[in-house]
Design a protein around this motif. Structure first.
Motif, PDB file in Angstrom:
ATOM      1  N   HIS A   1     -20.367  62.504   6.571  1.00 24.48           N
ATOM      2  CA  HIS A   1     -19.153  63.301   6.438  1.00 24.48           C
ATOM      3  C   HIS A   1     -19.323  64.611   5.661  1.00 24.48           C
ATOM      4  O   HIS A   1     -18.386  65.417   5.640  1.00 24.48           O
TER       5      HIS A   1
ATOM      6  N   GLU B   1      -8.650  60.359  10.372  1.00 25.81           N
ATOM      7  CA  GLU B   1      -9.133  61.444   9.527  1.00 25.81           C
ATOM      8  C   GLU B   1      -8.353  62.732   9.795  1.00 25.81           C
ATOM      9  O   GLU B   1      -7.976  63.456   8.858  1.00 25.81           O
TER      10      GLU B   1
ATOM     11  N   VAL C   1      -9.542  62.197   2.174  1.00 25.56           N
ATOM     12  CA  VAL C   1      -9.754  61.638   3.512  1.00 25.56           C
ATOM     13  C   VAL C   1     -10.730  60.465   3.441  1.00 25.56           C
ATOM     14  O   VAL C   1     -10.505  59.400   4.040  1.00 25.56           O
TER      15      VAL C   1
ATOM     16  N   THR D   1      -9.217  56.809   4.303  1.00 25.55           N
ATOM     17  CA  THR D   1      -9.502  56.376   5.680  1.00 25.55           C
ATOM     18  C   THR D   1     -10.896  55.787   5.839  1.00 25.55           C
ATOM     19  O   THR D   1     -11.052  54.709   6.410  1.00 25.55           O
TER      20      THR D   1
END
Length: 327
Positions: free
Chosen positions: A118, A213, A226, A230
């Motif tokens: 990410h 997201e 985020v 999530t």
């Protein structure tokens, strides 16, 4: 007026009446695949049962002949007449070194997995992911040689620092001896299980629904929010599964631990000084010189390790089952 009887109309081709015909028309390939799958599962259960029966039979022979208490004796002299041995030190060393490894490896592995999935640019993420996967393929003996030749001589500075600031606790007291201790073993095991936990966790994080997201981002959430709202909830069961895979390797690691650890059949409150041992290390080091009773005693200790692994994995399954919403 005479009554007329009519036959019921046949069920439509796609209605309930066609279900038996649909189920009966199973392709031969499906039957073969189903049979092979069931056979593989049954074979696995049979192998596990056979291992458990073999270990139990041989362990009972050794425990009956043992003159010490199998659970509390701080001695391993299974070749003596009569044999005297116990697993207290081995159980302590196995559990403590594995706990140290998990405490060090899991947070770092989750952080690396988040960075790859990410945060990092795609090119960097691919390179780091490849390196992590490559580390998972390094043989145990290589880690053991690195630990004995590099880690042990160079970690004494850290141990001196811990002794200066935390030596008063007794847990981190250090007498300046070679750093072949449970702490060193725990650090080495953490390095060994880090790639496994990272790889599995990374793939779980990548499966997070993009809609969740994007919804969080649309509501003004930051990148960390985020991840917190999530990604981590979705991947919680995957993190547990990955951690259990790493813990299984830590519990059963043999060659690396045998290369680094200086075993002694005593429980030392200090993690930085010599003392303790592990089940796998003791079996590897004692098996060559063991007689018939000595081998049975080692098998008895292997049975305890077998049961410990089953308990750990069973506990992990229970934890995951309580979080089915995220599986």
């Amino acid at each position: 007026m005479s009554a007329t009887t009519t036959d019921p109309a046949p069920a439509p081709a796609g209605g309930p009446g066609s279900e038996p015909a649909r189920h009966s028309a199973v392709r031969p390939g499906d039957r073969i695949f189903s049979g092979l799958s069931k056979g593989a599962g049954i074979t696995l259960l049979v192998i596990m049962a056979a291992i458990a029966v073999f270990l139990t039979i041989r362990a009972v022979v050794a425990i009956r002949a043992n003159e010490g208490d199998f659970l509390t004796t701080f001695e391993w002299n299974a070749n003596a007449e009569p044999p005297v041995f116990g697993i207290a030190v081995l159980l302590f060393g196995t559990v403590v070194s594995s706990v140290i490894a998990m405490l060090l490896a899991v947070p770092v592995a989750v952080g690396i997995a988040l960075f790859i999935s990410h945060y990092a640019p795609r090119r960097i993420a691919g390179t780091v992911g490849y390196v992590v996967d490559l580390l998972a393929a390094v043989p145990s003996i290589i880690y053991g040689l690195w630990g004995a030749l590099f880690l042990v001589p160079h970690i004494t500075g850290l141990y001196d620092w811990l002794d200066d600031f935390l030596g008063w606790t007794g847990v981190f007291s250090y007498d300046g001896s070679p750093a072949r201790s449970l702490m060193t073993v725990g650090i080495l095991l953490a390095i060994m299980i880090l790639p496994i936990i990272t790889s599995v966790t990374r793939e779980i994080f990548k499966q997070t629904p993009k809609a969740n997201e994007e919804a969080a981002l649309a509501l003004g959430a930051t990148r960390w929010e985020v991840v917190r709202m999530t990604v981590l909830p979705f991947g919680r069961s995957g993190i547990i599964s990955a951690s259990m895979l790493g813990l299984g390797r830590a519990l059963g690691e043999t060659m690396a631990v045998a290369t680094v650890l200086s075993p002694a059949f005593l429980i030392n409150i200090s993690l930085l000084e010599s003392g303790g041992g592990t089940f796998a290390q003791n079996i590897a080091s004692q098996f060559k010189e063991a007689g018939a009773m000595g081998r049975d005693a080692l098998i008895a200790s292997g049975l305890v390790l077998f049961l410990l692994t089953l308990l750990v994995n069973g506990a992990a399954r229970l934890i995951i089952a309580r979080r089915k919403d995220f599986v």
